[in-house]
Write an enzyme that holds these catalytic residues in place. Structure first.
Site, PDB file in Angstrom:
ATOM      1  N   CYS A   1       9.449  -3.989  44.520  1.00 53.83           N
ATOM      2  CA  CYS A   1       8.875  -4.501  43.280  1.00 53.83           C
ATOM      3  C   CYS A   1       8.868  -6.028  43.301  1.00 53.83           C
ATOM      4  O   CYS A   1       9.871  -6.661  43.646  1.00 53.83           O
ATOM      5  CB  CYS A   1       9.695  -4.002  42.101  1.00 53.83           C
ATOM      6  SG  CYS A   1       9.170  -4.636  40.505  1.00 53.83           S
TER       7      CYS A   1
ATOM      8  N   CYS B   1      12.609  -1.206  37.145  1.00 56.23           N
ATOM      9  CA  CYS B   1      12.095  -1.766  35.892  1.00 56.23           C
ATOM     10  C   CYS B   1      10.840  -0.995  35.485  1.00 56.23           C
ATOM     11  O   CYS B   1      10.540   0.045  36.053  1.00 56.23           O
ATOM     12  CB  CYS B   1      11.810  -3.269  36.036  1.00 56.23           C
ATOM     13  SG  CYS B   1      10.359  -3.677  37.037  1.00 56.23           S
TER      14      CYS B   1
ATOM     15  N   SER C   1      -1.756  28.384  42.973  1.00 56.13           N
ATOM     16  CA  SER C   1      -0.944  29.563  43.259  1.00 56.13           C
ATOM     17  C   SER C   1      -0.218  30.043  42.000  1.00 56.13           C
ATOM     18  O   SER C   1       0.345  31.133  41.993  1.00 56.13           O
ATOM     19  CB  SER C   1       0.060  29.255  44.366  1.00 56.13           C
ATOM     20  OG  SER C   1       0.841  28.131  44.018  1.00 56.13           O
TER      21      SER C   1
ATOM     22  N   CYS D   1       8.129   1.195  39.646  1.00 53.66           N
ATOM     23  CA  CYS D   1       9.402   0.660  40.109  1.00 53.66           C
ATOM     24  C   CYS D   1      10.550   1.577  39.708  1.00 53.66           C
ATOM     25  O   CYS D   1      10.539   2.166  38.627  1.00 53.66           O
ATOM     26  CB  CYS D   1       9.603  -0.728  39.507  1.00 53.66           C
ATOM     27  SG  CYS D   1      11.130  -1.493  40.073  1.00 53.66           S
TER      28      CYS D   1
ATOM     29  N   HIS E   1       0.978  15.931  37.197  1.00 51.16           N
ATOM     30  CA  HIS E   1       1.935  15.539  38.232  1.00 51.16           C
ATOM     31  C   HIS E   1       1.753  14.104  38.716  1.00 51.16           C
ATOM     32  O   HIS E   1       2.231  13.743  39.786  1.00 51.16           O
ATOM     33  CB  HIS E   1       1.854  16.521  39.418  1.00 51.16           C
ATOM     34  CG  HIS E   1       2.328  17.902  39.060  1.00 51.16           C
ATOM     35  ND1 HIS E   1       2.099  19.012  39.851  1.00 51.16           N
ATOM     36  CD2 HIS E   1       3.015  18.353  37.982  1.00 51.16           C
ATOM     37  CE1 HIS E   1       2.640  20.087  39.269  1.00 51.16           C
ATOM     38  NE2 HIS E   1       3.192  19.711  38.138  1.00 51.16           N
TER      39      HIS E   1
HETATM   40  P1  OAD Z   1      -0.735  25.664  46.206  1.00 54.55           P
HETATM   41  O1  OAD Z   1      -0.872  25.132  47.593  1.00 54.55           O
HETATM   42  O2  OAD Z   1       0.547  26.317  45.820  1.00 54.55           O
HETATM   43  O3  OAD Z   1      -1.873  26.738  45.954  1.00 54.55           O
HETATM   44  C1  OAD Z   1      -3.204  26.501  46.283  1.00 54.55           C
HETATM   45  C2  OAD Z   1      -4.007  27.692  45.819  1.00 54.55           C
HETATM   46  O4  OAD Z   1      -5.385  27.422  46.039  1.00 54.55           O
HETATM   47  C3  OAD Z   1      -3.696  28.993  46.579  1.00 54.55           C
HETATM   48  O5  OAD Z   1      -3.510  30.023  45.634  1.00 54.55           O
HETATM   49  C4  OAD Z   1      -4.948  29.227  47.427  1.00 54.55           C
HETATM   50  O6  OAD Z   1      -5.233  30.609  47.576  1.00 54.55           O
HETATM   51  C5  OAD Z   1      -6.010  28.555  46.605  1.00 54.55           C
HETATM   52  N1  OAD Z   1      -7.169  28.044  47.365  1.00 54.55           N
HETATM   53  C6  OAD Z   1      -7.188  27.467  48.596  1.00 54.55           C
HETATM   54  N2  OAD Z   1      -8.422  27.072  48.923  1.00 54.55           N
HETATM   55  C7  OAD Z   1      -9.225  27.393  47.875  1.00 54.55           C
HETATM   56  C8  OAD Z   1     -10.620  27.234  47.591  1.00 54.55           C
HETATM   57  N3  OAD Z   1     -11.470  26.650  48.462  1.00 54.55           N
HETATM   58  N4  OAD Z   1     -11.088  27.681  46.406  1.00 54.55           N
HETATM   59  C9  OAD Z   1     -10.252  28.273  45.526  1.00 54.55           C
HETATM   60  N5  OAD Z   1      -8.943  28.439  45.727  1.00 54.55           N
HETATM   61  C10 OAD Z   1      -8.426  28.017  46.882  1.00 54.55           C
HETATM   62  O7  OAD Z   1      -1.136  24.465  45.228  1.00 54.55           O
HETATM   63  P2  OAD Z   1      -0.815  24.299  43.666  1.00 54.55           P
HETATM   64  O8  OAD Z   1      -0.935  25.582  42.952  1.00 54.55           O
HETATM   65  O9  OAD Z   1      -1.621  23.159  43.203  1.00 54.55           O
HETATM   66  O10 OAD Z   1       3.718  20.006  42.765  1.00 54.55           O
HETATM   67  O11 OAD Z   1       0.701  23.880  43.723  1.00 54.55           O
HETATM   68  C11 OAD Z   1       1.328  23.537  42.515  1.00 54.55           C
HETATM   69  C12 OAD Z   1       2.288  22.392  42.695  1.00 54.55           C
HETATM   70  O12 OAD Z   1       3.235  22.685  43.741  1.00 54.55           O
HETATM   71  C13 OAD Z   1       1.654  21.099  43.182  1.00 54.55           C
HETATM   72  O13 OAD Z   1       1.101  20.336  42.147  1.00 54.55           O
HETATM   73  C14 OAD Z   1       2.808  20.395  43.803  1.00 54.55           C
HETATM   74  C15 OAD Z   1       3.289  21.552  44.621  1.00 54.55           C
HETATM   75  O14 OAD Z   1       4.488  21.443  45.214  1.00 54.55           O
HETATM   76  C16 OAD Z   1       4.369  18.837  42.826  1.00 54.55           C
HETATM   77  O15 OAD Z   1       4.232  18.063  43.754  1.00 54.55           O
HETATM   78  C17 OAD Z   1       5.255  18.574  41.664  1.00 54.55           C
HETATM   79 ZN    ZN Z   2      10.906  -3.625  39.259  1.00 54.35          ZN
END
Ligand code: OAD
Ligand code: ZN
Length: 255
Positions: A158, A141, A200, A138, A130
Protein backbone atom coordinates in the site's frame (compact mmCIF):
# COMPACT_ATOMS: atom_id res chain seq x y z
CA UNK A 1 -15.83 -34.37 -15.64
CA UNK A 2 -18.81 -32.92 -17.39
CA UNK A 3 -21.20 -35.42 -18.85
CA UNK A 4 -23.57 -33.48 -21.05
CA UNK A 5 -27.09 -34.38 -20.04
CA UNK A 6 -29.46 -35.84 -22.56
CA UNK A 7 -32.53 -33.64 -22.74
CA UNK A 8 -35.27 -35.35 -24.72
CA UNK A 9 -37.38 -32.27 -25.25
CA UNK A 10 -35.12 -29.23 -25.11
CA UNK A 11 -37.42 -27.42 -27.50
CA UNK A 12 -40.46 -27.76 -25.22
CA UNK A 13 -38.40 -26.80 -22.18
CA UNK A 14 -37.10 -23.68 -23.93
CA UNK A 15 -40.69 -22.80 -24.82
CA UNK A 16 -41.76 -23.19 -21.17
CA UNK A 17 -38.86 -21.04 -20.02
CA UNK A 18 -39.71 -18.35 -22.59
CA UNK A 19 -43.31 -18.43 -21.44
CA UNK A 20 -42.35 -17.90 -17.78
CA UNK A 21 -39.98 -15.10 -18.70
CA UNK A 22 -42.45 -13.33 -21.00
CA UNK A 23 -44.90 -12.98 -18.13
CA UNK A 24 -42.31 -11.70 -15.66
CA UNK A 25 -41.82 -8.10 -14.71
CA UNK A 26 -39.01 -8.50 -12.26
CA UNK A 27 -36.21 -10.95 -12.92
CA UNK A 28 -33.28 -11.92 -10.71
CA UNK A 29 -30.28 -13.86 -11.95
CA UNK A 30 -27.50 -15.76 -10.20
CA UNK A 31 -24.46 -16.61 -12.31
CA UNK A 32 -21.37 -18.67 -11.64
CA UNK A 33 -18.15 -19.64 -13.36
CA UNK A 34 -19.98 -21.60 -16.09
CA UNK A 35 -21.28 -18.42 -17.72
CA UNK A 36 -17.67 -17.37 -18.37
CA UNK A 37 -16.42 -20.82 -19.43
CA UNK A 38 -17.06 -20.09 -23.11
CA UNK A 39 -14.93 -16.94 -22.73
CA UNK A 40 -12.04 -19.17 -21.71
CA UNK A 41 -12.14 -18.60 -17.95
CA UNK A 42 -11.69 -21.96 -16.22
CA UNK A 43 -14.37 -23.06 -13.77
CA UNK A 44 -13.47 -24.03 -10.20
CA UNK A 45 -14.81 -27.53 -10.04
CA UNK A 46 -14.36 -30.29 -12.52
CA UNK A 47 -11.38 -30.39 -14.89
CA UNK A 48 -8.64 -27.91 -14.02
CA UNK A 49 -9.84 -27.57 -10.44
CA UNK A 50 -6.35 -27.87 -8.98
CA UNK A 51 -3.71 -25.16 -9.02
CA UNK A 52 -0.06 -26.20 -8.50
CA UNK A 53 -1.40 -29.15 -6.55
CA UNK A 54 -3.49 -26.94 -4.27
CA UNK A 55 -7.23 -27.03 -4.06
CA UNK A 56 -8.65 -23.60 -4.86
CA UNK A 57 -10.27 -23.64 -1.44
CA UNK A 58 -6.79 -23.81 0.10
CA UNK A 59 -5.27 -20.80 -1.67
CA UNK A 60 -8.37 -18.65 -1.43
CA UNK A 61 -8.60 -18.19 2.34
CA UNK A 62 -7.45 -15.52 4.82
CA UNK A 63 -5.47 -18.26 6.59
CA UNK A 64 -3.53 -19.06 3.40
CA UNK A 65 -2.79 -15.36 2.88
CA UNK A 66 -1.56 -14.94 6.46
CA UNK A 67 0.60 -18.04 6.16
CA UNK A 68 2.00 -17.60 2.63
CA UNK A 69 0.93 -14.36 0.92
CA UNK A 70 3.38 -14.93 -1.98
CA UNK A 71 1.70 -18.24 -2.84
CA UNK A 72 -1.74 -16.65 -2.76
CA UNK A 73 -0.57 -13.67 -4.82
CA UNK A 74 1.02 -15.98 -7.43
CA UNK A 75 -2.35 -17.63 -7.85
CA UNK A 76 -4.10 -14.26 -8.21
CA UNK A 77 -1.44 -12.77 -10.53
CA UNK A 78 -2.09 -15.64 -12.93
CA UNK A 79 -5.83 -15.20 -12.69
CA UNK A 80 -5.54 -11.42 -13.20
CA UNK A 81 -3.41 -11.94 -16.30
CA UNK A 82 -5.80 -14.55 -17.69
CA UNK A 83 -8.93 -12.47 -17.10
CA UNK A 84 -7.37 -9.32 -18.56
CA UNK A 85 -7.30 -11.08 -21.93
CA UNK A 86 -10.83 -12.49 -22.12
CA UNK A 87 -13.97 -11.05 -23.66
CA UNK A 88 -17.62 -11.54 -22.73
CA UNK A 89 -19.44 -14.28 -24.65
CA UNK A 90 -22.94 -14.58 -26.09
CA UNK A 91 -24.33 -15.63 -22.70
CA UNK A 92 -23.15 -12.42 -21.01
CA UNK A 93 -24.51 -10.37 -23.92
CA UNK A 94 -27.89 -12.12 -23.78
CA UNK A 95 -28.26 -11.26 -20.08
CA UNK A 96 -27.42 -7.62 -20.83
CA UNK A 97 -30.02 -7.66 -23.63
CA UNK A 98 -32.61 -9.11 -21.25
CA UNK A 99 -31.98 -6.24 -18.84
CA UNK A 100 -32.54 -3.74 -21.68
CA UNK A 101 -35.69 -5.51 -22.73
CA UNK A 102 -37.22 -5.51 -19.24
CA UNK A 103 -36.50 -1.83 -18.65
CA UNK A 104 -34.67 -0.04 -15.91
CA UNK A 105 -34.23 -1.69 -12.52
CA UNK A 106 -36.33 -4.74 -13.42
CA UNK A 107 -33.41 -7.13 -13.69
CA UNK A 108 -30.86 -7.72 -10.95
CA UNK A 109 -27.86 -9.83 -11.81
CA UNK A 110 -26.01 -11.29 -8.85
CA UNK A 111 -22.77 -12.95 -9.88
CA UNK A 112 -20.27 -15.10 -8.03
CA UNK A 113 -17.72 -14.29 -10.71
CA UNK A 114 -14.87 -11.87 -10.12
CA UNK A 115 -14.00 -11.42 -13.81
CA UNK A 116 -16.22 -8.35 -14.38
CA UNK A 117 -17.41 -9.78 -17.73
CA UNK A 118 -21.09 -8.95 -17.09
CA UNK A 119 -20.21 -5.26 -16.82
CA UNK A 120 -18.03 -5.56 -19.93
CA UNK A 121 -21.02 -7.00 -21.81
CA UNK A 122 -23.17 -4.02 -20.84
CA UNK A 123 -25.15 -5.29 -17.83
CA UNK A 124 -25.78 -2.34 -15.55
CA UNK A 125 -27.37 -3.69 -12.38
CA UNK A 126 -24.65 -6.16 -11.38
CA UNK A 127 -24.06 -7.32 -7.81
CA UNK A 128 -20.58 -8.76 -7.46
CA UNK A 129 -21.10 -11.10 -4.53
CA UNK A 130 -17.48 -12.27 -4.40
CA UNK A 131 -15.74 -9.01 -5.29
CA UNK A 132 -13.65 -8.18 -8.33
CA UNK A 133 -10.29 -9.52 -9.40
CA UNK A 134 -9.10 -6.27 -10.97
CA UNK A 135 -9.47 -4.40 -7.66
CA UNK A 136 -7.03 -4.42 -4.73
CA UNK A 137 -7.48 -3.32 -1.15
CA UNK A 138 -5.12 -2.77 1.75
CA UNK A 139 -4.92 -5.16 4.68
CA UNK A 140 -3.89 -2.27 6.94
CA UNK A 141 -6.01 0.74 5.98
CA UNK A 142 -9.07 1.64 3.89
CA UNK A 143 -7.19 1.97 0.58
CA UNK A 144 -9.14 0.46 -2.33
CA UNK A 145 -8.24 0.81 -6.01
CA UNK A 146 -8.99 -0.47 -9.48
CA UNK A 147 -5.83 -1.90 -11.04
CA UNK A 148 -7.12 -3.54 -14.21
CA UNK A 149 -4.58 -4.92 -16.64
CA UNK A 150 -1.69 -3.81 -14.48
CA UNK A 151 1.18 -6.13 -13.62
CA UNK A 152 1.63 -5.96 -9.87
CA UNK A 153 4.80 -6.75 -7.89
CA UNK A 154 4.94 -10.22 -6.36
CA UNK A 155 3.90 -8.80 -2.98
CA UNK A 156 2.22 -5.46 -3.69
CA UNK A 157 2.27 -2.91 -0.88
CA UNK A 158 0.00 0.00 0.00
CA UNK A 159 1.31 3.46 -0.95
CA UNK A 160 -0.52 5.02 1.99
CA UNK A 161 0.51 2.77 4.88
CA UNK A 162 3.01 0.21 3.57
CA UNK A 163 0.97 -2.85 4.50
CA UNK A 164 0.30 -5.67 2.04
CA UNK A 165 -2.38 -5.23 -0.56
CA UNK A 166 -4.73 -8.12 -1.27
CA UNK A 167 -7.18 -8.86 -4.07
CA UNK A 168 -10.60 -7.32 -3.33
CA UNK A 169 -12.31 -10.67 -3.52
CA UNK A 170 -14.20 -12.75 -0.99
CA UNK A 171 -12.29 -15.76 0.27
CA UNK A 172 -13.60 -18.90 1.92
CA UNK A 173 -14.38 -18.20 5.61
CA UNK A 174 -15.08 -14.53 4.82
CA UNK A 175 -18.35 -12.59 4.81
CA UNK A 176 -19.88 -11.29 1.62
CA UNK A 177 -19.97 -7.48 1.23
CA UNK A 178 -22.94 -6.51 3.37
CA UNK A 179 -24.83 -4.08 1.12
CA UNK A 180 -24.32 -6.15 -2.02
CA UNK A 181 -25.61 -9.26 -0.27
CA UNK A 182 -28.69 -7.48 1.10
CA UNK A 183 -29.58 -6.20 -2.37
CA UNK A 184 -29.20 -9.67 -3.81
CA UNK A 185 -31.51 -11.14 -1.17
CA UNK A 186 -34.09 -8.43 -1.78
CA UNK A 187 -33.99 -9.07 -5.52
CA UNK A 188 -34.42 -12.81 -4.97
CA UNK A 189 -37.38 -12.21 -2.65
CA UNK A 190 -39.10 -9.76 -5.00
CA UNK A 191 -38.55 -11.36 -8.41
CA UNK A 192 -41.18 -13.06 -10.62
CA UNK A 193 -38.64 -15.39 -12.22
CA UNK A 194 -35.20 -16.48 -11.05
CA UNK A 195 -32.48 -17.59 -13.47
CA UNK A 196 -29.56 -19.75 -12.28
CA UNK A 197 -26.75 -19.82 -14.82
CA UNK A 198 -23.55 -21.86 -14.82
CA UNK A 199 -23.14 -22.46 -11.12
CA UNK A 200 -22.60 -25.70 -9.24
CA UNK A 201 -24.96 -24.20 -6.61
CA UNK A 202 -23.03 -25.61 -3.68
CA UNK A 203 -21.23 -22.53 -2.32
CA UNK A 204 -23.20 -20.65 0.32
CA UNK A 205 -24.56 -18.13 1.00
CA UNK A 206 -24.79 -17.40 -2.76
CA UNK A 207 -26.59 -20.66 -3.58
CA UNK A 208 -29.18 -19.82 -0.91
CA UNK A 209 -30.58 -17.12 -3.21
CA UNK A 210 -32.17 -19.90 -5.26
CA UNK A 211 -34.16 -21.18 -2.26
CA UNK A 212 -35.02 -17.60 -1.27
CA UNK A 213 -36.53 -16.97 -4.71
CA UNK A 214 -38.41 -20.28 -4.63
CA UNK A 215 -39.84 -19.53 -1.17
CA UNK A 216 -41.00 -16.17 -2.51
CA UNK A 217 -42.96 -18.04 -5.20
CA UNK A 218 -40.73 -17.32 -8.19
CA UNK A 219 -40.23 -20.09 -10.73
CA UNK A 220 -36.58 -21.06 -11.16
CA UNK A 221 -34.99 -21.65 -14.57
CA UNK A 222 -31.58 -23.31 -14.56
CA UNK A 223 -28.91 -23.27 -17.29
CA UNK A 224 -26.05 -25.73 -16.87
CA UNK A 225 -24.17 -28.48 -18.66
CA UNK A 226 -25.26 -30.96 -16.03
CA UNK A 227 -27.64 -31.47 -13.13
CA UNK A 228 -26.84 -29.64 -9.87
CA UNK A 229 -28.53 -29.32 -6.46
CA UNK A 230 -30.50 -26.45 -8.05
CA UNK A 231 -32.05 -28.88 -10.54
CA UNK A 232 -34.26 -30.42 -7.86
CA UNK A 233 -35.95 -27.08 -7.12
CA UNK A 234 -35.86 -25.65 -10.64
CA UNK A 235 -39.11 -25.54 -12.61
CA UNK A 236 -37.17 -25.83 -15.84
CA UNK A 237 -33.60 -27.07 -16.25
CA UNK A 238 -31.97 -26.36 -19.60
CA UNK A 239 -28.87 -28.46 -20.14
CA UNK A 240 -26.28 -27.05 -22.52
CA UNK A 241 -23.79 -24.20 -22.86
CA UNK A 242 -25.22 -20.93 -21.54
CA UNK A 243 -23.62 -19.08 -24.47
CA UNK A 244 -26.03 -20.95 -26.74
CA UNK A 245 -29.09 -21.41 -24.52
CA UNK A 246 -29.43 -17.81 -23.31
CA UNK A 247 -29.40 -16.23 -26.81
CA UNK A 248 -31.85 -18.90 -27.99
CA UNK A 249 -34.18 -18.07 -25.10
CA UNK A 250 -33.95 -14.36 -25.93
CA UNK A 251 -34.88 -15.05 -29.56
CA UNK A 252 -37.94 -16.95 -28.42
CA UNK A 253 -39.19 -14.09 -26.27
CA UNK A 254 -39.97 -12.11 -29.39
CA UNK A 255 -41.17 -15.04 -31.44
P1 OAD B 1 -18.11 -24.04 -10.24
O1 OAD B 1 -16.81 -24.28 -10.94
O2 OAD B 1 -18.33 -24.70 -8.92
O3 OAD B 1 -19.29 -24.52 -11.18
C1 OAD B 1 -19.36 -24.17 -12.53
C2 OAD B 1 -20.65 -24.72 -13.07
O4 OAD B 1 -20.80 -24.28 -14.42
C3 OAD B 1 -20.71 -26.26 -13.12
O5 OAD B 1 -21.94 -26.67 -12.57
C4 OAD B 1 -20.63 -26.58 -14.61
O6 OAD B 1 -21.40 -27.73 -14.95
C5 OAD B 1 -21.23 -25.35 -15.23
N1 OAD B 1 -20.76 -25.04 -16.60
C6 OAD B 1 -19.51 -25.19 -17.12
N2 OAD B 1 -19.46 -24.73 -18.38
C7 OAD B 1 -20.70 -24.26 -18.67
C8 OAD B 1 -21.30 -23.65 -19.82
N3 OAD B 1 -20.60 -23.40 -20.95
N4 OAD B 1 -22.60 -23.30 -19.76
C9 OAD B 1 -23.32 -23.54 -18.63
N5 OAD B 1 -22.82 -24.10 -17.53
C10 OAD B 1 -21.53 -24.46 -17.54
O7 OAD B 1 -18.30 -22.46 -10.19
P2 OAD B 1 -19.27 -21.60 -9.24
O8 OAD B 1 -20.58 -22.27 -9.07
O9 OAD B 1 -19.25 -20.23 -9.77
O10 OAD B 1 -15.99 -18.70 -4.71
O11 OAD B 1 -18.48 -21.65 -7.88
C11 OAD B 1 -18.98 -20.90 -6.81
C12 OAD B 1 -17.87 -20.29 -6.00
O12 OAD B 1 -16.93 -21.29 -5.58
C13 OAD B 1 -16.99 -19.31 -6.77
O13 OAD B 1 -17.53 -18.02 -6.83
C14 OAD B 1 -15.73 -19.33 -5.97
C15 OAD B 1 -15.61 -20.82 -5.88
O14 OAD B 1 -14.70 -21.32 -5.04
C16 OAD B 1 -15.06 -17.92 -4.13
O15 OAD B 1 -13.97 -17.73 -4.63
C17 OAD B 1 -15.49 -17.33 -2.84
ZN1 ZN C 1 -2.83 0.84 3.51
Amino acid sequence: MHHPVDQPDLDADLARAADLLRRAQRVAVLTGAGVSAESGVPTFRGAGGLWEGHRVEDVATPEAFAHDPALVWRFYHLRRAAVAKVRPNAGHFALAALEDRLGSDQLTLATQNIDALHKAAGSRRVLELHGRLSRVRCTGCDYLADRPGEELPELPRCLKCGELLRPDVVWFHEMLPHRVWREAEEAAEACDVFLVVGTSAIVYPAAGLIQTARRGGAPVIEFNLEATPASSIADVSLFGPSGELLPELLRRLDA
